[in-house]
Design a protein around this motif. Structure first.
Motif, PDB file in Angstrom:
ATOM      1  N   GLY A  62       9.740   6.064 -12.949  1.00 22.58           N
ATOM      2  CA  GLY A  62      11.000   5.865 -12.238  1.00 22.58           C
ATOM      3  C   GLY A  62      10.908   4.838 -11.144  1.00 22.58           C
ATOM      4  O   GLY A  62      11.802   4.715 -10.317  1.00 22.58           O
ATOM      5  N   GLU A  63       9.863   4.045 -11.129  1.00 25.37           N
ATOM      6  CA  GLU A  63       9.677   3.061 -10.067  1.00 25.37           C
ATOM      7  C   GLU A  63       8.874   1.888 -10.609  1.00 25.37           C
ATOM      8  O   GLU A  63       7.792   2.082 -11.160  1.00 25.37           O
ATOM      9  N   SER A  64       9.413   0.691 -10.462  1.00 27.94           N
ATOM     10  CA  SER A  64       8.718  -0.476 -10.996  1.00 27.94           C
ATOM     11  C   SER A  64       7.792  -1.135  -9.982  1.00 27.94           C
ATOM     12  O   SER A  64       6.872  -1.855 -10.351  1.00 27.94           O
ATOM     13  N   ASP A  65       8.040  -0.899  -8.718  1.00 28.08           N
ATOM     14  CA  ASP A  65       7.270  -1.574  -7.676  1.00 28.08           C
ATOM     15  C   ASP A  65       5.850  -0.999  -7.616  1.00 28.08           C
ATOM     16  O   ASP A  65       5.655   0.169  -7.262  1.00 28.08           O
ATOM     17  N   PRO A  66       4.848  -1.811  -7.942  1.00 27.04           N
ATOM     18  CA  PRO A  66       3.475  -1.291  -7.979  1.00 27.04           C
ATOM     19  C   PRO A  66       2.946  -0.861  -6.614  1.00 27.04           C
ATOM     20  O   PRO A  66       2.008  -0.075  -6.541  1.00 27.04           O
ATOM     21  N   THR A  67       3.552  -1.368  -5.543  1.00 29.13           N
ATOM     22  CA  THR A  67       3.088  -0.938  -4.222  1.00 29.13           C
ATOM     23  C   THR A  67       3.417   0.522  -3.969  1.00 29.13           C
ATOM     24  O   THR A  67       2.859   1.139  -3.074  1.00 29.13           O
ATOM     25  N   VAL A  68       4.343   1.077  -4.735  1.00 30.98           N
ATOM     26  CA  VAL A  68       4.719   2.478  -4.566  1.00 30.98           C
ATOM     27  C   VAL A  68       3.844   3.386  -5.423  1.00 30.98           C
ATOM     28  O   VAL A  68       3.352   4.412  -4.960  1.00 30.98           O
ATOM     29  N   TRP A  69       3.629   3.009  -6.692  1.00 30.68           N
ATOM     30  CA  TRP A  69       2.979   3.953  -7.594  1.00 30.68           C
ATOM     31  C   TRP A  69       1.519   3.635  -7.904  1.00 30.68           C
ATOM     32  O   TRP A  69       0.829   4.432  -8.542  1.00 30.68           O
ATOM     33  N   MET A  70       1.064   2.460  -7.494  1.00 25.43           N
ATOM     34  CA  MET A  70      -0.275   2.062  -7.927  1.00 25.43           C
ATOM     35  C   MET A  70      -1.366   3.017  -7.432  1.00 25.43           C
ATOM     36  O   MET A  70      -2.253   3.415  -8.200  1.00 25.43           O
ATOM     37  N   VAL A  71      -1.306   3.391  -6.173  1.00 27.31           N
ATOM     38  CA  VAL A  71      -2.358   4.247  -5.632  1.00 27.31           C
ATOM     39  C   VAL A  71      -2.278   5.676  -6.189  1.00 27.31           C
ATOM     40  O   VAL A  71      -3.278   6.195  -6.688  1.00 27.31           O
ATOM     41  N   PRO A  72      -1.107   6.315  -6.142  1.00 25.33           N
ATOM     42  CA  PRO A  72      -1.067   7.655  -6.711  1.00 25.33           C
ATOM     43  C   PRO A  72      -1.334   7.670  -8.205  1.00 25.33           C
ATOM     44  O   PRO A  72      -1.869   8.642  -8.732  1.00 25.33           O
ATOM     45  N   PHE A  73      -1.001   6.612  -8.895  1.00 29.70           N
ATOM     46  CA  PHE A  73      -1.185   6.572 -10.338  1.00 29.70           C
ATOM     47  C   PHE A  73      -2.610   6.159 -10.708  1.00 29.70           C
ATOM     48  O   PHE A  73      -3.225   6.738 -11.593  1.00 29.70           O
ATOM     49  N   GLY A  74      -3.143   5.176 -10.032  1.00 31.59           N
ATOM     50  CA  GLY A  74      -4.454   4.643 -10.397  1.00 31.59           C
ATOM     51  C   GLY A  74      -5.607   5.261  -9.625  1.00 31.59           C
ATOM     52  O   GLY A  74      -6.775   4.982  -9.929  1.00 31.59           O
ATOM     53  N   GLY A  75      -5.281   6.077  -8.628  1.00 29.73           N
ATOM     54  CA  GLY A  75      -6.351   6.652  -7.822  1.00 29.73           C
ATOM     55  C   GLY A  75      -6.689   5.743  -6.664  1.00 29.73           C
ATOM     56  O   GLY A  75      -6.334   4.559  -6.661  1.00 29.73           O
ATOM     57  N   PRO A  76      -7.385   6.295  -5.683  1.00 30.95           N
ATOM     58  CA  PRO A  76      -7.646   5.522  -4.459  1.00 30.95           C
ATOM     59  C   PRO A  76      -8.422   4.231  -4.722  1.00 30.95           C
ATOM     60  O   PRO A  76      -8.054   3.178  -4.222  1.00 30.95           O
ATOM     61  N   LEU A  77      -9.471   4.317  -5.512  1.00 23.84           N
ATOM     62  CA  LEU A  77     -10.329   3.138  -5.689  1.00 23.84           C
ATOM     63  C   LEU A  77      -9.645   2.058  -6.510  1.00 23.84           C
ATOM     64  O   LEU A  77      -9.455   0.925  -6.057  1.00 23.84           O
ATOM     65  N   LEU A  78      -9.266   2.425  -7.728  1.00 24.44           N
ATOM     66  CA  LEU A  78      -8.625   1.447  -8.614  1.00 24.44           C
ATOM     67  C   LEU A  78      -7.282   1.004  -8.048  1.00 24.44           C
ATOM     68  O   LEU A  78      -6.942  -0.189  -8.064  1.00 24.44           O
ATOM     69  N   GLY A  79      -6.532   1.967  -7.522  1.00 23.68           N
ATOM     70  CA  GLY A  79      -5.207   1.641  -6.999  1.00 23.68           C
ATOM     71  C   GLY A  79      -5.273   0.668  -5.845  1.00 23.68           C
ATOM     72  O   GLY A  79      -4.527  -0.315  -5.805  1.00 23.68           O
ATOM     73  N   ILE A  80      -6.171   0.927  -4.913  1.00 25.19           N
ATOM     74  CA  ILE A  80      -6.297   0.025  -3.761  1.00 25.19           C
ATOM     75  C   ILE A  80      -6.791  -1.340  -4.209  1.00 25.19           C
ATOM     76  O   ILE A  80      -6.324  -2.382  -3.723  1.00 25.19           O
ATOM     77  N   GLY A  81      -7.717  -1.349  -5.153  1.00 23.71           N
ATOM     78  CA  GLY A  81      -8.229  -2.629  -5.650  1.00 23.71           C
ATOM     79  C   GLY A  81      -7.131  -3.468  -6.272  1.00 23.71           C
ATOM     80  O   GLY A  81      -7.007  -4.668  -5.994  1.00 23.71           O
ATOM     81  N   ILE A  82      -6.327  -2.831  -7.107  1.00 16.82           N
ATOM     82  CA  ILE A  82      -5.254  -3.587  -7.754  1.00 16.82           C
ATOM     83  C   ILE A  82      -4.186  -3.984  -6.746  1.00 16.82           C
ATOM     84  O   ILE A  82      -3.646  -5.098  -6.799  1.00 16.82           O
ATOM     85  N   LEU A  83      -3.894  -3.112  -5.803  1.00 15.79           N
ATOM     86  CA  LEU A  83      -2.917  -3.473  -4.770  1.00 15.79           C
ATOM     87  C   LEU A  83      -3.391  -4.662  -3.944  1.00 15.79           C
ATOM     88  O   LEU A  83      -2.601  -5.536  -3.576  1.00 15.79           O
ATOM     89  N   ALA A  84      -4.687  -4.681  -3.657  1.00 19.80           N
ATOM     90  CA  ALA A  84      -5.234  -5.826  -2.915  1.00 19.80           C
ATOM     91  C   ALA A  84      -5.059  -7.100  -3.727  1.00 19.80           C
ATOM     92  O   ALA A  84      -4.690  -8.156  -3.198  1.00 19.80           O
ATOM     93  N   PHE A  85      -5.293  -6.994  -5.017  1.00 22.88           N
ATOM     94  CA  PHE A  85      -5.093  -8.150  -5.902  1.00 22.88           C
ATOM     95  C   PHE A  85      -3.635  -8.608  -5.863  1.00 22.88           C
ATOM     96  O   PHE A  85      -3.336  -9.799  -5.757  1.00 22.88           O
ATOM     97  N   ILE A  86      -2.730  -7.647  -5.927  1.00 20.32           N
ATOM     98  CA  ILE A  86      -1.307  -7.989  -5.926  1.00 20.32           C
ATOM     99  C   ILE A  86      -0.894  -8.594  -4.585  1.00 20.32           C
ATOM    100  O   ILE A  86      -0.117  -9.547  -4.532  1.00 20.32           O
ATOM    101  N   ALA A  87      -1.432  -8.028  -3.503  1.00 18.45           N
ATOM    102  CA  ALA A  87      -1.099  -8.574  -2.183  1.00 18.45           C
ATOM    103  C   ALA A  87      -1.525 -10.033  -2.088  1.00 18.45           C
ATOM    104  O   ALA A  87      -0.764 -10.890  -1.628  1.00 18.45           O
ATOM    105  N   PHE A  88      -2.732 -10.313  -2.555  1.00 22.81           N
ATOM    106  CA  PHE A  88      -3.208 -11.699  -2.513  1.00 22.81           C
ATOM    107  C   PHE A  88      -2.432 -12.576  -3.494  1.00 22.81           C
ATOM    108  O   PHE A  88      -2.235 -13.765  -3.254  1.00 22.81           O
ATOM    109  N   ALA A  89      -2.014 -11.991  -4.617  1.00 21.18           N
ATOM    110  CA  ALA A  89      -1.233 -12.769  -5.579  1.00 21.18           C
ATOM    111  C   ALA A  89       0.084 -13.213  -4.967  1.00 21.18           C
ATOM    112  O   ALA A  89       0.561 -14.325  -5.221  1.00 21.18           O
ATOM    113  N   ASN A  90       0.680 -12.359  -4.141  1.00 17.50           N
ATOM    114  CA  ASN A  90       1.895 -12.777  -3.433  1.00 17.50           C
ATOM    115  C   ASN A  90       1.602 -13.941  -2.504  1.00 17.50           C
ATOM    116  O   ASN A  90       2.404 -14.856  -2.350  1.00 17.50           O
TER     117      ASN A  90
END
Lengths: 111, 453
Positions: free
Chosen positions: B252-280
């Motif tokens: 129900g949410e497309s924005d990865p900054t909302v679901w990435m951590v709860p969905f991917g877990g702390p390690l993977l989620g934070i890693g991917i979020l960091a990637f996305i932050a830098f991609a912006n």
């Protein structure tokens, strides 16, 4: 053309900096501008209608001369370089066919 | 100089910012997963096909950024008109939005690391107008119009409550999605859905068109410019949009900054979020580089003395202020971007006609830099009327076929799309007007690649 003036980044932040430094001697700075890897010497100014016109427009002499130098290199050294030739009809056709093919496959799956 | 692989990575970093996920999520408003993915593939392929060709070919061949190369098509002043209206506002706005998205990703990471609830998870951005979660509790968020194409039936409901991690998965939204999808499919044909989806893509084209030529000039060869531009943008965008679509449908949410951590877990989620932050941030870098180049080229001597760093800093002043008003940006700016996409589509048509047909891929670098002081690209008042008039004609046609705000479409839209006829009509109009106004039917650049001065 030979040069006697050392070029710095600040010299190239204008129009010449918007052109790719031809050949392999150019480097892109962190500011996205091109500088030459080796300091260059510059000869006494020669009559050049292109440079003169740019100077009349208000461009700095060093930038106008650098622009002229780069154009000359593109004109001579890169003139026969395959990497900078025009896209051939085959290039364009293959490109468009790939784009159309992607659409066709997706439409086929959709249908 | 960038090789094929280098330029592919550049384009990938440009494509895979947060907006790609959110645009993918907006697809869930209209179709299901399978059709959505196919629509994204088709939409991106069509949009990128002419955009990449128009923006990269000339710049790579002559090593000059695209706004200089466009002087033939629009004139020195004409390019300035485009740069200081559509391009500057568009890229400033995108920079502001990307900064907000980067902040949200960084804030989410900080919240995870420190154990504090991240304030930015509050849905305070009007992106939700375009995402499924904009319609909480609504089973019919859109009403069919007489033309058979849905339009938003009411202003989007603004969700003021914070979204907590334990809200996921939100089954009510998933159920709402199912109802939504059924409603849409009942009132709309598959092709209408498909083309509507494609219409969403053009907002992204508004971001990319002004950038690509300035980047492609640093590619080593013509193939290293053309194919990485297309494939890098296409594959990365489709991938990110597919993830956004899947997330919207399931979470129900497309924005990865909302679901990435709860969905991917702390390690993977934070890693991917960091990637996305830098991609912006990398996307912002591409934008500011290309736009500041355009500003410098189009301002004559007015800004020639301003240092590059100073001009870059000036560029960011307004976007920095606007990050404090994300709601205004998402609502009003996206409206502007939506219509500017119609103009930039027409710009692509004119650029293609000018470079490939009128000038037969031959440009005169000295004349391009001389501008009004030269002969080949000098126009009365610095404006090539044929170019600007053709852009206007193309943009009007685009909006006639498909209003990107109301989603109203003409009957022909389902068969020919809006982009393809816009490009064709703008190109034909340009060629005809060039012949009528300037008597130009063929290239005057003739054989020499660069004329002697």
């Amino acid at each position: 053309m030979t040069h006697t003036t050392l070029l710095t980044k600040s010299h190239l932040v204008s129009e010449a900096g918007t052109m790719r430094a031809p050949g392999t001697s150019g480097a892109v700075t962190s500011e996205g501008e091109h500088t030459m890897s080796e300091p260059r010497a510059e000869a006494a100014p020669q009559a050049n209608p292109f440079v003169d016109t740019l100077l009349q427009k208000g461009m700095e002499p060093v930038v106008a001369e650098e622009l002229e130098r780069r154009i000359q290199i593109i004109e001579s050294d890169e003139a026969d370089d395959a990497a900078h030739r025009a896209l051939t009809p085959v290039d364009i056709a293959v490109y468009l066919l790939v784009c159309a093919g992607i659409c066709a496959v997706a439409l086929g799956v959709l249908a | 100089m960038w090789s094929f692989a280098d330029f592919t990575w550049v384009n990938t970093s440009l494509a895979i910012a947060t907006w790609a996920f959110i645009v993918g999520g907006s697809t869930a408003l209209m179709v299901g997963f399978r059709d959505g993915v196919l629509a994204m593939i088709i939409g991106n392929a069509i949009g990128l096909s002419f955009m990449v060709l128009a923006a990269t070919a000339a710049s790579q061949r002559y090593g000059s950024e695209q706004y200089t190369m466009l002087r033939g098509a629009f004139g020195v002043v004409g390019v300035g008109v485009l740069v200081f209206t559509i391009v500057l506002i568009t890229e400033m706005g995108w920079s502001s939005l990307l900064a907000v998205m980067a902040y949200r990703a960084a804030s989410q990471i900080t919240g995870e690391v420190t154990g504090r609830s991240s304030p930015n998870t509050a849905r305070s951005s009007p992106w939700e107008r375009w995402s499924p979660s904009a319609w909480p509790g609504s089973s019919s968020p859109a009403a069919p119009s007489p033309s058979g194409v849905s339009t938003p039936s009411s202003p989007p409901v603004w969700r003021s409550s914070s979204l907590k991690h334990d809200d996921l998965p939100r089954h009510e939204h998933v159920m709402g999605r199912a109802q939504l999808s059924c409603t849409h499919r009942a009132v709309r044909g598959r092709h209408a859905e498909l083309h509507d989806r494609r219409g969403v893509q053009h907002r992204r084209r508004g971001l990319l068109v002004p950038i690509m030529g300035s980047l492609a000039r640093m590619a080593k060869s013509r193939r290293a410019a053309l194919w990485p531009s297309f494939l890098g943008l296409f594959l990365a965008t489709v991938l990110a949009q597919t993830v956004g679509l899947a997330a919207a449908l399931t979470l129900g949410e497309s924005d990865p900054t909302v679901w990435m951590v709860p969905f991917g877990g702390p390690l993977l989620g934070i890693g991917i979020l960091a990637f996305i932050a830098f991609a912006n941030i990398t996307s912002m870098s591409s934008i500011v580089y290309s736009t500041v180049l355009a500003i410098r080229q189009s301002s004559g001597q007015a800004l020639a003395k301003v240092p590059w760093k100073g001009l870059s800093a000036l560029f960011f002043i307004l976007p920095a202020i606007m990050t404090f008003f994300p709601q205004f940006m998402y609502e009003q700016f996206m409206l502007f971007v939506t219509y500017s996409g119609a103009f930039l589509t027409a710009v692509c048509g004119v650029a293609l006609a000018d470079y490939f047909i009128l000038r037969r891929q031959r440009m005169n670098l000295r004349e391009l830099h001389l501008g009004q002081q030269g002969t080949l690209y000098a126009y009365k008042g610095g404006v090539n009327i044929a170019g600007l008039a053709s852009v206007a004609v193309g943009a009007v046609l685009y909006v006639f076929l498909y209003d990107p705000v109301s989603l109203e479409t003409n009957a022909a839209f389902s068969y020919v799309t809006a982009s393809i006829p816009t490009v064709l009509i703008a190109a034909i109009s340009y060629l005809v007007l060039s012949k009528v106004l300037y008597g130009r039917g063929t290239s005057k650049e003739a054989a020499p690649k660069v004329s002697a001065s």
